[in-house]
Write a protein that holds these residues in place. Structure first.
Motif, PDB file in Angstrom:
ATOM      1  N   LYS A   1      31.079 -48.668 -12.565  1.00  0.00           N
ATOM      2  CA  LYS A   1      32.423 -49.407 -12.650  1.00  0.00           C
ATOM      3  C   LYS A   1      33.437 -48.319 -13.308  1.00  0.00           C
ATOM      4  N   SER A   2      32.856 -47.713 -14.579  1.00  0.00           N
ATOM      5  CA  SER A   2      33.570 -46.895 -15.084  1.00  0.00           C
ATOM      6  C   SER A   2      34.011 -45.574 -14.248  1.00  0.00           C
ATOM      7  N   THR A   3      32.962 -45.135 -13.602  1.00  0.00           N
ATOM      8  CA  THR A   3      33.228 -44.102 -12.347  1.00  0.00           C
ATOM      9  C   THR A   3      34.431 -44.411 -11.604  1.00  0.00           C
ATOM     10  N   TYR A   4      34.141 -45.684 -11.108  1.00  0.00           N
ATOM     11  CA  TYR A   4      35.061 -46.253 -10.005  1.00  0.00           C
ATOM     12  C   TYR A   4      36.628 -45.847 -10.629  1.00  0.00           C
TER      13      TYR A   4
ATOM     14  N   PHE B   1      37.767 -21.319 -12.655  1.00  0.00           N
ATOM     15  CA  PHE B   1      38.896 -21.525 -11.813  1.00  0.00           C
ATOM     16  C   PHE B   1      39.551 -22.960 -11.783  1.00  0.00           C
ATOM     17  N   ARG B   2      38.412 -23.694 -11.708  1.00  0.00           N
ATOM     18  CA  ARG B   2      38.904 -25.159 -11.809  1.00  0.00           C
ATOM     19  C   ARG B   2      38.751 -25.787 -13.298  1.00  0.00           C
ATOM     20  N   PRO B   3      39.273 -26.891 -13.270  1.00  0.00           N
ATOM     21  CA  PRO B   3      39.450 -27.782 -14.593  1.00  0.00           C
ATOM     22  C   PRO B   3      38.138 -28.376 -14.802  1.00  0.00           C
ATOM     23  N   LEU B   4      37.793 -28.688 -15.854  1.00  0.00           N
ATOM     24  CA  LEU B   4      36.560 -29.636 -16.240  1.00  0.00           C
ATOM     25  C   LEU B   4      36.663 -29.905 -17.918  1.00  0.00           C
ATOM     26  N   CYS B   5      36.877 -31.052 -18.237  1.00  0.00           N
ATOM     27  CA  CYS B   5      36.921 -31.368 -19.648  1.00  0.00           C
ATOM     28  C   CYS B   5      35.672 -32.418 -20.106  1.00  0.00           C
ATOM     29  N   MET B   6      35.537 -32.622 -21.297  1.00  0.00           N
ATOM     30  CA  MET B   6      34.631 -33.573 -21.969  1.00  0.00           C
ATOM     31  C   MET B   6      35.435 -34.655 -22.893  1.00  0.00           C
ATOM     32  N   GLY B   7      34.971 -35.683 -22.736  1.00  0.00           N
ATOM     33  CA  GLY B   7      35.360 -36.788 -23.629  1.00  0.00           C
ATOM     34  C   GLY B   7      34.377 -37.821 -24.196  1.00  0.00           C
ATOM     35  N   ARG B   8      34.868 -38.633 -25.071  1.00  0.00           N
ATOM     36  CA  ARG B   8      33.789 -39.691 -25.605  1.00  0.00           C
ATOM     37  C   ARG B   8      34.548 -40.925 -25.773  1.00  0.00           C
ATOM     38  N   LEU B   9      33.576 -41.953 -25.356  1.00  0.00           N
ATOM     39  CA  LEU B   9      33.929 -43.339 -25.581  1.00  0.00           C
ATOM     40  C   LEU B   9      32.884 -44.043 -26.374  1.00  0.00           C
ATOM     41  N   GLY B  10      33.176 -44.108 -27.678  1.00  0.00           N
ATOM     42  CA  GLY B  10      31.902 -44.648 -28.308  1.00  0.00           C
ATOM     43  C   GLY B  10      30.707 -43.826 -28.471  1.00  0.00           C
ATOM     44  N   GLU B  11      29.646 -44.163 -28.022  1.00  0.00           N
ATOM     45  CA  GLU B  11      28.390 -43.435 -27.768  1.00  0.00           C
ATOM     46  C   GLU B  11      28.500 -42.784 -26.514  1.00  0.00           C
ATOM     47  N   LYS B  12      29.292 -43.142 -25.459  1.00  0.00           N
ATOM     48  CA  LYS B  12      29.427 -42.460 -24.287  1.00  0.00           C
ATOM     49  C   LYS B  12      29.846 -41.065 -24.272  1.00  0.00           C
ATOM     50  N   ILE B  13      29.296 -40.118 -23.541  1.00  0.00           N
ATOM     51  CA  ILE B  13      29.945 -38.678 -23.337  1.00  0.00           C
ATOM     52  C   ILE B  13      30.219 -38.838 -21.675  1.00  0.00           C
ATOM     53  N   LEU B  14      31.785 -38.272 -21.690  1.00  0.00           N
ATOM     54  CA  LEU B  14      32.176 -38.263 -20.281  1.00  0.00           C
ATOM     55  C   LEU B  14      32.558 -36.735 -19.868  1.00  0.00           C
TER      56      LEU B  14
ATOM     57  N   ALA C   1      35.159 -34.914 -16.836  1.00  0.00           N
ATOM     58  CA  ALA C   1      36.005 -35.313 -15.819  1.00  0.00           C
ATOM     59  C   ALA C   1      36.760 -34.138 -15.393  1.00  0.00           C
ATOM     60  N   SER C   2      37.209 -33.848 -14.094  1.00  0.00           N
ATOM     61  CA  SER C   2      38.003 -32.991 -13.753  1.00  0.00           C
ATOM     62  C   SER C   2      39.545 -32.849 -14.515  1.00  0.00           C
ATOM     63  N   GLU C   3      39.917 -33.969 -14.799  1.00  0.00           N
ATOM     64  CA  GLU C   3      41.156 -33.958 -15.591  1.00  0.00           C
ATOM     65  C   GLU C   3      41.146 -35.017 -16.790  1.00  0.00           C
ATOM     66  N   SER C   4      41.995 -34.865 -17.863  1.00  0.00           N
ATOM     67  CA  SER C   4      41.928 -35.741 -19.000  1.00  0.00           C
ATOM     68  C   SER C   4      42.588 -37.009 -18.494  1.00  0.00           C
ATOM     69  N   CYS C   5      43.352 -37.073 -17.506  1.00  0.00           N
ATOM     70  CA  CYS C   5      44.005 -38.465 -16.997  1.00  0.00           C
ATOM     71  C   CYS C   5      42.870 -39.313 -16.517  1.00  0.00           C
ATOM     72  N   ALA C   6      41.898 -38.880 -16.271  1.00  0.00           N
ATOM     73  CA  ALA C   6      40.348 -39.857 -15.985  1.00  0.00           C
ATOM     74  C   ALA C   6      39.928 -40.613 -17.324  1.00  0.00           C
ATOM     75  N   LEU C   7      40.027 -39.582 -18.426  1.00  0.00           N
ATOM     76  CA  LEU C   7      39.588 -40.354 -19.564  1.00  0.00           C
ATOM     77  C   LEU C   7      40.401 -41.047 -20.186  1.00  0.00           C
ATOM     78  N   ASP C   8      41.826 -40.773 -19.838  1.00  0.00           N
ATOM     79  CA  ASP C   8      42.829 -41.735 -20.595  1.00  0.00           C
ATOM     80  C   ASP C   8      42.556 -43.085 -19.644  1.00  0.00           C
ATOM     81  N   THR C   9      42.358 -43.128 -18.687  1.00  0.00           N
ATOM     82  CA  THR C   9      42.403 -44.588 -17.772  1.00  0.00           C
ATOM     83  C   THR C   9      41.021 -45.433 -18.476  1.00  0.00           C
ATOM     84  N   LEU C  10      40.245 -44.623 -18.986  1.00  0.00           N
ATOM     85  CA  LEU C  10      38.893 -45.364 -19.510  1.00  0.00           C
ATOM     86  C   LEU C  10      39.131 -45.740 -20.904  1.00  0.00           C
ATOM     87  N   GLY C  11      40.291 -45.222 -21.620  1.00  0.00           N
ATOM     88  CA  GLY C  11      40.309 -45.287 -22.854  1.00  0.00           C
ATOM     89  C   GLY C  11      39.591 -44.325 -23.829  1.00  0.00           C
TER      90      GLY C  11
END
Length: 475
Positions: free
Chosen positions: A24-27, A189-202, A204-214
């Protein structure tokens, strides 16, 4: 329907130490990345080494119904992908992520970009007995990794060796039974970023996907870097890191969502800067500045602020015209832009209008948009483009594969202006397009504008035999 470049692809990955609803998070993340690919999408879930996957042609909410998500179930790692067909035929078999089953276990690969030596590698692999099921570069990467995996101690070591062989653009998210891995090509050439949500590591191509999940944005994956996540934590391999790289400047101009931050700079701010530079380079006496939705809006705001000309809403976009909207006859094709966009007469009637857009590729849609303004009563239309003219193919992930598709290779600026029906036309200069992202932590690839590429382009574009067969079948 529109005369635009296709927006690459989007990748996402999530690692959780505990079993959770990673599907669901990936969705939700793919929903946020939908602008990067509207042709197909897919999600693969890892539940204690058991891989469940679903992918198909269509938009994210079309492919992933409630029942489908429930069947994917819970797990601790997931990978997702949205796709446009920049390389490889537009058929269902090319949907990603790819699930590879080999002697050392399962591997799932999601890829954004385009390899310049894919045809040569594919031919070499086929001569060695490999049997390909798709026409995409991603399968070439997966098979090369599989070959290296037989001699390597780990999947990340196999990827490290593979990166010596593959050339071009690739942002990768890879899943094994125990690990989630992210990697960018040495040029980035193409974007890729890393995020963190609690203990989860994420990833994504863009930071907007991280924002969507908080999730918290941690950093961009560096050009050439491999990041490995498993139960022991996060570690980085920088064998292929060579410095700042050459990021595709058109990500800032058009591809990325304006609320994303890439290489340390806001996409929204970059587009406003592009508009401001346009106002300095191509001033004109006018009554209102308007933008073509959506990527022209921020640049129009920047032009208005710099020039002092009032900003106005010139078009209303029909948000309910989806990818399934088709025009089977020439007459209906002519009406396509009118159905998608409608000019606001109250804004443009009897006005001298500055019209801002991000690019002109073939010119057909620009001409129709200008006609909408004329029909709505615009007295003058002065078009400004927030990028230089496209005069060269792109080999790193967009769908400009030939000069034949580019109007700027056939006409001068004055001839293009006459062709699309504007009173004047101005493009952003090459010097200024390199400066739109201000203090971004990267250099830029501008090969589609000046023919100077960070890596050697292929000497010839080889048409894959399998792709030709698929194309013939689809006719």
């Amino acid at each position: 329907m529109f005369d635009k470049l296709k927006e690459e692809c989007g990748v996402f990955g999530i690692y959780d130490k505990h079993t959770s609803d990673v599907a669901k998070s990936t969705y939700y993340a793919l929903y946020a990345l939908q602008h990067r690919g509207q042709e197909s999408c897919g999600i693969a879930v890892n539940d204690d080494g058991i891989i469940r996957a679903h992918k198909d042609s269509g938009l994210v909410p079309e492919v992933f119904t409630k029942d489908v998500l429930e069947k994917l179930g819970k797990g601790n790692i997931a990978v997702g992908h949205v796709r446009y067909s920049t390389a490889g035929n537009s058929n269902r078999s090319n949907a990603q992520p790819l699930v590879i089953r080999h002697i050392k276990g399962h591997m799932v690969v999601a890829h954004n970009g385009n390899l310049t030596n894919a045809a040569d590698l594919r031919e070499e692999l086929e001569n060695g007995g490999a049997i390909f099921h798709t026409t995409s570069d991603t399968e070439v990467i997966a098979y090369t990794m599989t070959r290296e995996r037989l001699q390597s101690g780990s999947i990340e070591e196999a990827l490290e060796k593979t990166m010596y062989q593959i050339k071009g653009a690739y942002s990768l998210v890879i899943m094994s039974p125990q690990k989630l891995i992210a990697a960018r090509d040495p040029q980035g050439f193409r974007p890729l970023c890393m995020g963190r949500l609690g203990e989860k590591i994420l990833f994504a191509s863009e930071s907007c996907a991280l924002d969507t999940l908080g999730a918290e944005f941690v950093r961009d994956v560096e050009p050439g870097e491999i990041v490995v996540v498993d139960d022991s934590g996060v570690r980085s391999i920088k064998t292929h890191c060579q410095g700042k790289g050459h990021f595709c400047v058109f990500e800032f101009v058009y591809f990325a969502r304006p609320d994303s931050v890439i290489e340390g700079f806001s996409v929204h701010d970059a587009r406003q800067r592009a508009g401001a530079f346009l106002a300095l380079e191509h001033p004109v006496e006018a009554d209102v500045v308007i933008g073509v939705p959506d990527s022209g809006l921020d640049a129009a705001l920047g032009y208005a602020k710099e020039s002092g000309i009032p900003y106005g809403v010139g078009f209303i976009k029909n948000r309910y015209v989806g990818r399934t909207f088709i025009q089977p006859t020439q007459g209906e094709r002519e009406n396509a832009v009118r159905i998608k966009l409608n000019a606001v007469s109250a804004t443009v009637k009897d006005k001298r209008v500055v019209l801002i857009d991000d690019s002109i590729v073939r010119g057909t849609t620009s001409a129709r948009i200008v006609k909408l303004l004329r029909d709505a009563g615009a007295k003058e239309v002065h078009m400004r483009i927030s990028s230089p003219p496209f005069v060269n193919p792109c080999y790193f992930g967009t769908d400009i594969d030939s000069k034949d598709k580019l109007i700027a290779c056939k006409m001068s600026v004055e001839e293009i202006a006459e062709h699309i029906g504007v009173d004047s036309l101005g493009y952003l200069s090459l010097d200024h397009v390199k400066k739109i992202a201000g203090n971004a932590k990267c250099d830029f690839c501008v090969g589609c504008f000046n023919g100077e590429y960070p890596v050697e382009p292929p000497k010839e574009i080889k048409k894959d035999k399998f792709e030709m067969k698929i194309s013939e079948t689809n006719k």
